[in-house]
Design an enzyme around this catalytic site. Structure first.
Site, mmCIF file in Angstrom:
data_model
loop_
_atom_site.group_PDB
_atom_site.id
_atom_site.type_symbol
_atom_site.label_atom_id
_atom_site.label_comp_id
_atom_site.label_asym_id
_atom_site.label_seq_id
_atom_site.Cartn_x
_atom_site.Cartn_y
_atom_site.Cartn_z
ATOM 1 N N ASP A 87 -5.338 -2.813 1.137
ATOM 2 C CA ASP A 87 -5.227 -1.627 0.290
ATOM 3 C C ASP A 87 -5.930 -2.036 -0.997
ATOM 4 O O ASP A 87 -5.374 -2.812 -1.788
ATOM 5 C CB ASP A 87 -3.767 -1.267 0.019
ATOM 6 C CG ASP A 87 -3.671 0.018 -0.778
ATOM 7 O OD1 ASP A 87 -4.450 0.186 -1.731
ATOM 8 O OD2 ASP A 87 -2.825 0.862 -0.454
ATOM 9 N N HIS A 88 -7.165 -1.570 -1.203
ATOM 10 C CA HIS A 88 -7.941 -2.160 -2.287
ATOM 11 C C HIS A 88 -7.343 -1.886 -3.669
ATOM 12 O O HIS A 88 -7.638 -2.593 -4.624
ATOM 13 C CB HIS A 88 -9.427 -1.751 -2.214
ATOM 14 C CG HIS A 88 -9.705 -0.351 -2.672
ATOM 15 N ND1 HIS A 88 -9.442 0.750 -1.902
ATOM 16 C CD2 HIS A 88 -10.241 0.126 -3.822
ATOM 17 C CE1 HIS A 88 -9.799 1.845 -2.566
ATOM 18 N NE2 HIS A 88 -10.289 1.495 -3.730
ATOM 19 N N HIS B 188 -2.451 4.104 -1.218
ATOM 20 C CA HIS B 188 -2.593 3.655 -2.604
ATOM 21 C C HIS B 188 -1.420 4.105 -3.487
ATOM 22 O O HIS B 188 -0.838 3.309 -4.215
ATOM 23 C CB HIS B 188 -3.905 4.186 -3.213
ATOM 24 C CG HIS B 188 -5.118 3.914 -2.365
ATOM 25 N ND1 HIS B 188 -5.302 2.730 -1.701
ATOM 26 C CD2 HIS B 188 -6.207 4.672 -2.073
ATOM 27 C CE1 HIS B 188 -6.461 2.771 -1.054
ATOM 28 N NE2 HIS B 188 -7.020 3.948 -1.249
HETATM 29 C C1 BG6 Z 1 -10.491 5.164 -0.688
HETATM 30 C C2 BG6 Z 1 -10.523 6.591 -0.218
HETATM 31 O O1 BG6 Z 1 -9.435 4.466 -0.097
HETATM 32 O O2 BG6 Z 1 -10.317 5.166 -2.103
HETATM 33 C C3 BG6 Z 1 -11.605 7.387 -0.912
HETATM 34 O O3 BG6 Z 1 -10.762 6.596 1.186
HETATM 35 C C4 BG6 Z 1 -11.469 7.277 -2.414
HETATM 36 O O4 BG6 Z 1 -11.556 8.750 -0.527
HETATM 37 C C5 BG6 Z 1 -11.357 5.815 -2.819
HETATM 38 O O5 BG6 Z 1 -12.605 7.866 -2.995
HETATM 39 C C6 BG6 Z 1 -11.041 5.708 -4.304
HETATM 40 O O6 BG6 Z 1 -11.078 4.373 -4.681
HETATM 41 P P1 BG6 Z 1 -11.433 3.951 -6.156
HETATM 42 O O7 BG6 Z 1 -11.278 2.477 -6.174
HETATM 43 O O8 BG6 Z 1 -12.833 4.398 -6.407
HETATM 44 O O9 BG6 Z 1 -10.472 4.685 -7.038
#
Ligand code: BG6
Ligand code: NDP
Length: 495
Positions: free
Chosen positions: A182-183, A245
Site C-alpha cells: 500500500d504505497h 489507503h
Molecule cells: C493509486 C490509485 O493506488 O493511488 C490511483 O490506484 C491514485 O487511482 C493513486 O491516483 C494516488 O496516489 P498518490 O500517491 O498520487 O496520491
C-alpha cells in the site's frame, strides 16, 4: 553507513509501467545509498522476447526518465546486475528455465539463496504464480535464506475474492513472507503519524473522544481517470482508495499505542482498531456514505465520455463517508473521509478537530467577541509535508478579542528532496523483512468487510450521475453529510 542487503529480485511484469516508472528507479536509489552493492541481481520477466542488452537499455531509459544520470559509471554498474527471461506466468513449464537462471545468478553474485518475488502485474495471476514458484522449486530451500512475496494492489475486489486470493497465496507462502503493498504506507508523513502520536505527551494525552470532536481525512486528486479507465471503471473510488489507503491511514490514527515499535505489535493494534470499526447496516450505510461522478466543464469531458469509459457508467469517482469506532477511545467521535478524482487540487491531509472549551469566558456581553475557534491539528501529507496547529490567542491590541493563530512546521524544500520515494522505502523494508508498512491479511479482510457493506447498499440503487463539477470539492451531498452533524470540512475551497 548503509547496511548492504543480499537478494535476488524477480520482477513478474518486469516490462510494465510500474516497474519502469517506480520500481527500478527506487532500486537504483537503494544502490546509490549502499543498501545494494555487489550481492544482488535482478531478473525481469514478461512474455516479450528481449535479450539482456535490450532489457538493460530499457532500464537505462527508466532511470533517465526518472531524472537520474543514467550514463554514469554508477548507473551502468547497477544495470549490469539486470537479466531478462521471457516467461508466460500461466505456463508451468516456463518456471524451470527461470529456476536455472535464478540458481546461476545466485552462485555468480553469492546471494545466499535470498529471493524476493515481486508480482507487478494483473492480480488474476497472483495465485498461479505463487503456486508455481513453490511447485517448480523457485523458492530457496536454504534454511538460512528468505523467500518473500511482494503483491501489488488491488488485493481482491471484495472480501470473498480477497479471501480466495489469500487462501491461494497461503498454500505457498506464510503470512510473514507476504508483503502487500500500500504505497501510502511508504509516505513520509503517514509514517510520521506514529511519531506525532506516540512521541508527544501533548498529543497522545488528548488523542481521544474526550478532547477530539472529529477527524477528517482527505485524499484529493486533480486529475481525472487518465489512461487507467479500463481498470478504474471496474473499481471506483471506494475500492481504489478507501478500502486500502484510507483504511490504513484511519487505522494508524485510531489504534492504541503498540507495546513496542515492531511490525507485529503495530499490526496487532491496527487490527484491533479495525475490528471496532462499526460495519453499517443498510440504512446507516445509505446515510453515512455518499458517492459522486464528475461532470464536464469547458474542454474537460465528463467521466462517462473519457476514453474507455462506458457512456452509462455508474462508477463513482468520488466518495465521502463517516466512520464510527465502537471502542472506549473513539465512541462518539466520527472520522470523516473523502477522496475523489477531478477535484480542486492534488493533496492529502488529515485534520484533527478538537472540542471547544466548555465555557467561553471571552464571550463578553458588553464587547462581543468572535466565538472561540476549535483547535485544529493538521497533518499535511502531500504535496508539502508538515504539521499545523491552530490555537486561539489574544489579538495584539488594547482590546480583549481572540483570534485563531497557527503554529506551523513545514519540511523545507531541500529536506523534501532527500525524502525517499514510497517504493524505495517499501523495497528496503522488504529486503530487511520488516512488515510494518505493509497490509496484513486481517487488516485487509476487516477493511473489505466494511467496504463491501457500502458497495452492497449502493448496488441496490441507480445513482444520479454526474453530480459534481470538475475542480470543485465533490457533490453537494458531501457537504450535507458533515453539515447534518453541525460540522464542516476544515479544508474548503476559498478558505
Ligand atoms: C493509486 C490509485 O493506488 O493511488 C490511483 O490506484 C491514485 O487511482 C493513486 O491516483 C494516488 O496516489 P498518490 O500517491 O498520487 O496520491
Ligand atoms: P502493465 O499493464 O503496465 O504491465 C503488466 C506487465 O505484466 C507487463 O510487463 C506484461 O508484459 C506482463 N504480463 C502480462 N501478462 C503476462 C503473462 N501472462 N505472463 C507474463 N507476464 C505478463 O501494468 P502496471 O505495471 O501498470 O501494473 C502492475 C501492477 O501494479 C498491477 O497490479 C497494478 O494494479 C499495480 N499498480 C500499478 C500502478 C501504476 O502506477 N502503474 C499503481 C498502483 C498499482 P507482457 O504483456 O509483454 O507479457
Amino acid at each position: 553507513m548503509a547496511t548492504e542487503r543480499t537478494a535476488l529480485f524477480m520482477f513478474f511484469g518486469g516490462t510494465g509501467d510500474l516497474a519502469y516508472r517506480k520500481l527500478y528507479p527506487s532500486l537504483f536509489n537503494l544502490y546509490r545509498k549502499g543498501n545494494l552493492r555487489s550481492h544482488f541481481a535482478v531478473i525481469g520477466t514478461s512474455r516479450q522476447t528481449l535479450d539482456d542488452e535490450k532489457f538493460r537499455a530499457a532500464i537505462k531509459k527508466s532511470l533517465a526518465d526518472s531524472g537520474e544520470r543514467a550514463d554514469s559509471k554508477e548507473a551502468s554498474d547497477f544495470i549490469s546486475h539486470f537479466y531478462y527471461q521471457a516467461h508466460d506466468v500461466t505456463d508451468t513449464a516456463h518456471y524451470s528455465v527461470l529456476k536455472e537462471l535464478a540458481d546461476k545468478l545466485d552462485k555468480k553474485y553469492k546471494l545466499q539463496g535470498n529471493r524476493i518475488f515481486y508480482l507487478s502485474m494483473a492480480p488474476q495471476f497472483f495465485g498461479t504464480i505463487a503456486q508455481d514458484l513453490r511447485s517448480q522449486g523457485l523458492m530457496s530451500d536454504n534454511k538460512d535464506a528468505f523467500n518473500r512475496l511482494v503483491i501489488e494492489k488491488p488485493f481482491g475486489r471484495d472480501f470473498d475474492s480477497a479471501k480466495q486470493l489469500n487462501d491461494a497465496l497461503s498454500k505457498s507462502f506464510d503470512e510473514e513472507q507476504i508483503f502487500r503493498i500500500d504505497h501510502y504506507l511508504g509516505k513520509e508523513m503517514i509514517q510520521n503519524i506514529e511519531a506525532l502520536r506516540f512521541g508527544n505527551t501533548l498529543v497522545e494525552s488528548l488523542w481521544n473522544n474526550r478532547y477530539i470532536d472529529n477527524i477528517q481525512v482527505t485524499l484529493s486528486e486533480k486529475l481525472g481517470v487518465e489512461e487507467r479507465a479500463s481498470y478504474y471503471d471496474n473499481s471506483g473510488a471506494l475500492r481504489d482508495m478507501v478500502q486500502n489507503h484510507i483504511m490504513q491511514i484511519v487505522s494508524l490514527l485510531a489504534m492504541e499505542q503498540p507495546v513496542a515499535f515492531t511490525d507485529t505489535d503495530i499490526r496487532a493494534e491496527k487490527v484491533k482498531a479495525l475490528r471496532s470499526l462499526r460495519v453499517y447496516n443498510v440504512a446507516d450505510a445509505a446515510t453515512n456514505f455518499v458517492r459522486g461522478q464528475y461532470g464536464s466543464i469547458n474542454d474537460q469531458a465528463d467521466y462517462r465520455h473519457e476514453d474507455n469509459v462506458p457512456h452509462d457508467s455508474t462508477t463513482e469517482t468520488f466518495v465521502a463517508g463517516k466512520l464510527l469506532f465502537d471502542n472506549y477511545r473513539w465512541s462518539g467521535t466520527p472520522f470523516y473521509i473523502r477522496t475523489g478524482k477531478m477535484l480542486a487540487d492534488k493533496f492529502t491531509r488529515v485534520d484533527v478537530v478538537f472540542k471547544k472549551p466548555l465555557v467561553d469566558i471571552f464571550a463578553f456581553p458588553q464587547a462581543p467577541n468572535a466565538p472561540l475557534a476549535a483547535n485544529v491539528l493538521t497533518i499535511f501529507v502531500e504535496p508539502h509535508a508538515g504539521f499545523s496547529l491552530q490555537l486561539n490567542a489574544k489579538t495584539n491590541d488594547a482590546t480583549f478579542q481572540t483570534e485563531p493563530i497557527k503554529l506551523d512546521y513545514l519540511v523545507d524544500a531541500e529536506k523534501s528532496k532527500e525524502t525517499p520515494e514510497p517504493y524505495e522505502r517499501l523495497l528496503h523494508d522488504v529486503m530487511k523483512g520488516d512488515g510494518t508498512n505493509f497490509s496484513s491479511w486481517p487488516e485487509v479482510s476487516y477493511a473489505w468487510k466494511f467496504v463491501d457493506q457500502i458497495r452492497r447498499v449502493w448496488d441496490l440503487q441507480e445513482p444520479q450521475f454526474p453530480n459534481y463539477t470538475p475542480h470543485s470539492m465533490g457533490p453537494a451531498a458531501a457537504e450535507e453529510l458533515i453539515q447534518r452533524d453541525h460540522r464542516q470540512w476544515v479544508y474548503r475551497l476559498n478558505n
